[in-house]
Design a protein around this motif. Structure first.
Motif, PDB file in Angstrom:
ATOM      1  N   ALA A  72      55.650 -48.131  -2.965  1.00 13.11           N
ATOM      2  CA  ALA A  72      56.802 -47.233  -2.979  1.00 13.11           C
ATOM      3  C   ALA A  72      57.372 -47.108  -4.398  1.00 13.11           C
ATOM      4  CB  ALA A  72      57.873 -47.741  -2.011  1.00 13.11           C
ATOM      5  N   GLN A  73      57.383 -48.225  -5.137  1.00 11.16           N
ATOM      6  CA  GLN A  73      57.870 -48.186  -6.525  1.00 11.16           C
ATOM      7  C   GLN A  73      56.956 -47.324  -7.399  1.00 11.16           C
ATOM      8  OE1 GLN A  73      58.961 -52.014  -8.261  1.00 11.16           O
ATOM      9  NE2 GLN A  73      59.266 -52.858  -6.216  1.00 11.16           N
ATOM     10  N   VAL A  74      55.649 -47.441  -7.190  1.00  9.64           N
ATOM     11  CA  VAL A  74      54.702 -46.628  -7.941  1.00  9.64           C
ATOM     12  C   VAL A  74      54.915 -45.150  -7.630  1.00  9.64           C
ATOM     13  CG1 VAL A  74      52.265 -46.033  -8.245  1.00  9.64           C
ATOM     14  CG2 VAL A  74      52.967 -48.435  -8.139  1.00  9.64           C
ATOM     15  N   ASN A  75      55.045 -44.833  -6.353  1.00  6.11           N
ATOM     16  CA  ASN A  75      55.231 -43.439  -5.949  1.00  6.11           C
ATOM     17  C   ASN A  75      56.536 -42.862  -6.506  1.00  6.11           C
ATOM     18  OD1 ASN A  75      52.816 -43.397  -4.539  1.00  6.11           O
ATOM     19  ND2 ASN A  75      53.762 -44.042  -2.605  1.00  6.11           N
ATOM     20  N   GLU A  76      57.589 -43.675  -6.504  1.00  4.52           N
ATOM     21  CA  GLU A  76      58.872 -43.211  -7.030  1.00  4.52           C
ATOM     22  C   GLU A  76      58.783 -42.949  -8.534  1.00  4.52           C
ATOM     23  OE1 GLU A  76      62.683 -41.883  -6.919  1.00  4.52           O
ATOM     24  OE2 GLU A  76      61.406 -42.434  -5.216  1.00  4.52           O
ATOM     25  N   ALA A  77      58.089 -43.821  -9.250  1.00  6.49           N
ATOM     26  CA  ALA A  77      57.922 -43.632 -10.694  1.00  6.49           C
ATOM     27  C   ALA A  77      57.074 -42.387 -10.977  1.00  6.49           C
ATOM     28  CB  ALA A  77      57.268 -44.868 -11.311  1.00  6.49           C
ATOM     29  N   ARG A  78      56.022 -42.191 -10.181  1.00  6.28           N
ATOM     30  CA  ARG A  78      55.193 -40.993 -10.346  1.00  6.28           C
ATOM     31  C   ARG A  78      56.004 -39.725 -10.072  1.00  6.28           C
ATOM     32  NH1 ARG A  78      49.706 -40.708 -10.380  1.00  6.28           N
ATOM     33  NH2 ARG A  78      48.542 -42.666 -10.623  1.00  6.28           N
ATOM     34  N   LYS A  79      56.813 -39.764  -9.058  1.00  6.02           N
ATOM     35  CA  LYS A  79      57.640 -38.611  -8.707  1.00  6.02           C
ATOM     36  C   LYS A  79      58.606 -38.273  -9.836  1.00  6.02           C
ATOM     37  CE  LYS A  79      60.977 -37.022  -5.241  1.00  6.02           C
ATOM     38  NZ  LYS A  79      61.718 -37.393  -4.005  1.00  6.02           N
ATOM     39  N   SER A  80      59.228 -39.306 -10.413  1.00  5.27           N
ATOM     40  CA  SER A  80      60.168 -39.096 -11.512  1.00  5.27           C
ATOM     41  C   SER A  80      59.471 -38.495 -12.734  1.00  5.27           C
ATOM     42  CB  SER A  80      60.833 -40.423 -11.886  1.00  5.27           C
ATOM     43  OG  SER A  80      61.697 -40.271 -12.981  1.00  5.27           O
ATOM     44  N   LEU A  81      58.278 -38.992 -13.054  1.00  6.81           N
ATOM     45  CA  LEU A  81      57.530 -38.464 -14.193  1.00  6.81           C
ATOM     46  C   LEU A  81      57.132 -37.005 -13.965  1.00  6.81           C
ATOM     47  CD1 LEU A  81      55.266 -41.555 -14.938  1.00  6.81           C
ATOM     48  CD2 LEU A  81      56.950 -40.585 -16.504  1.00  6.81           C
ATOM     49  N   ALA A  82      56.703 -36.704 -12.752  1.00  8.82           N
ATOM     50  CA  ALA A  82      56.306 -35.337 -12.437  1.00  8.82           C
ATOM     51  C   ALA A  82      57.499 -34.390 -12.545  1.00  8.82           C
ATOM     52  CB  ALA A  82      55.707 -35.278 -11.033  1.00  8.82           C
ATOM     53  N   GLN A  83      58.676 -34.840 -12.127  1.00  6.03           N
ATOM     54  CA  GLN A  83      59.867 -34.004 -12.206  1.00  6.03           C
ATOM     55  C   GLN A  83      60.258 -33.703 -13.648  1.00  6.03           C
ATOM     56  OE1 GLN A  83      62.665 -36.300  -9.905  1.00  6.03           O
ATOM     57  NE2 GLN A  83      62.148 -35.263  -7.983  1.00  6.03           N
ATOM     58  N   GLU A  84      59.890 -34.615 -14.557  1.00  3.61           N
ATOM     59  CA  GLU A  84      60.173 -34.400 -15.974  1.00  3.61           C
ATOM     60  C   GLU A  84      59.080 -33.588 -16.665  1.00  3.61           C
ATOM     61  OE1 GLU A  84      62.913 -35.140 -17.617  1.00  3.61           O
ATOM     62  OE2 GLU A  84      63.787 -35.880 -15.743  1.00  3.61           O
ATOM     63  N   GLY A  85      58.087 -33.137 -15.900  1.00  2.00           N
ATOM     64  CA  GLY A  85      57.045 -32.280 -16.440  1.00  2.00           C
ATOM     65  C   GLY A  85      55.873 -33.001 -17.084  1.00  2.00           C
ATOM     66  N   HIS A  86      55.726 -34.293 -16.809  1.00  2.00           N
ATOM     67  CA  HIS A  86      54.633 -35.057 -17.402  1.00  2.00           C
ATOM     68  C   HIS A  86      53.398 -35.017 -16.506  1.00  2.00           C
ATOM     69  CE1 HIS A  86      57.157 -36.618 -20.566  1.00  2.00           C
ATOM     70  NE2 HIS A  86      58.037 -37.086 -19.699  1.00  2.00           N
ATOM     71  N   ASP A  87      52.247 -34.819 -17.112  1.00  2.00           N
ATOM     72  CA  ASP A  87      50.973 -34.888 -16.410  1.00  2.00           C
ATOM     73  C   ASP A  87      50.541 -36.353 -16.423  1.00  2.00           C
ATOM     74  OD1 ASP A  87      48.250 -34.930 -15.673  1.00  2.00           O
ATOM     75  OD2 ASP A  87      47.987 -32.865 -16.342  1.00  2.00           O
TER      76      ASP A  87
END
Length: 244
Positions: free
Chosen positions: A77-92
């Motif tokens: 869940a922590q990994v998914n949350e971090a991935r979601k945050s990065l994606a929202q900031e426009g990072h690939d």
């Protein structure tokens, strides 16, 4: 007489004239070609770097270690949350993860590669001189750095911006907080040495040697800068490598 004058003229013609020393800065010492690479991590916000580190470290643990169901779900869940945050900031994210090792290699090269324009050049370089142990031939040895306040708790400069100074004679000052001007011949000459300071030992890895023929004190003790330490925060290189 004519033979004497002809001989002197021939000697002078065969003797290279020393060019005037070039006044340079520390930021000119790295090889410009080694600095010219794409580093997507430099412009990332601290929060994004923290999220990327979370993805790297926790995913490595999930892939290599055994956990009970609750712990695995929590880490995932922590990994998914971090991935979601990065994606929202426009990072690939996948692009960043794929680039991290190549960026790490390029960063290492950028810290080691020396500027060929200054190899064997007569230069003038201003900085702060850190005395080291006397050389085996009795010459004074030290390290010239651009900023004041190097100590055992602060990382030394990149190797291609750390200059080992060799001087026939005694240094005009052994005070680490007094600015000096050093004139001499600069050459690429890798050295790795541990020196002793008042608060401990410091490893000095230098790619440059400056055979000095003149060292002059430039000013009084820089009292306002004494005690300044390294800034906190995440080292992006550690993040892209996925290491501590």
């Amino acid at each position: 007489m004519r033979f004497f004058l002809t001989t002197v003229a021939a000697i002078l013609a065969a003797t290279p004239m020393l060019a005037d020393p070039r006044v340079i800065d520390f930021d000119q010492l790295p090889d410009p070609a080694a600095l010219a690479f794409d580093d997507p991590f430099l412009e990332m916000e601290l929060k994004d770097l923290e999220d990327l580190r979370t993805v790297v470290r926790l995913q490595e643990r999930l892939d290599s270690e055994t956990f009970d169901a609750n712990t695995r779900n929590r880490l995932a869940a922590q990994v998914n949350e971090a991935r979601k945050s990065l994606a929202q900031e426009g990072h690939d994210i996948e692009e960043l993860l794929a680039a991290r090792w190549e960026v790490a290699i390029q960063r290492k090269r950028a810290k080691l590669a020396t500027n060929p324009a200054y190899d064997s050049a007569e230069v003038v370089l201003d900085g702060f001189l850190i005395p080291a142990q006397t050389g085996p031939d009795g010459a004074s040895v030290g390290y010239l750095v651009s900023e004041i306040g190097l100590c055992s708790h602060k990382p030394s400069p990149p190797p291609n911006q750390l200059v080992r100074v060799r001087y026939e004679g005694s240094f005009p000052t052994r005070n680490l907080y007094v600015p000096v001007r050093v004139m001499g011949t600069l050459s690429t000459d890798p050295k790795d040495q541990t020196i002793f300071m008042l608060d401990g030992t410091v490893r000095m890895t230098s790619m440059w040697n400056l055979s000095a023929y003149r060292i002059t004190v430039q000013g009084p003790v820089a009292e306002t800068q004494i005690g300044q330490g390294a800034q906190g925060g995440i080292d992006p290189l550690a993040v892209v490598q996925g290491s501590e």
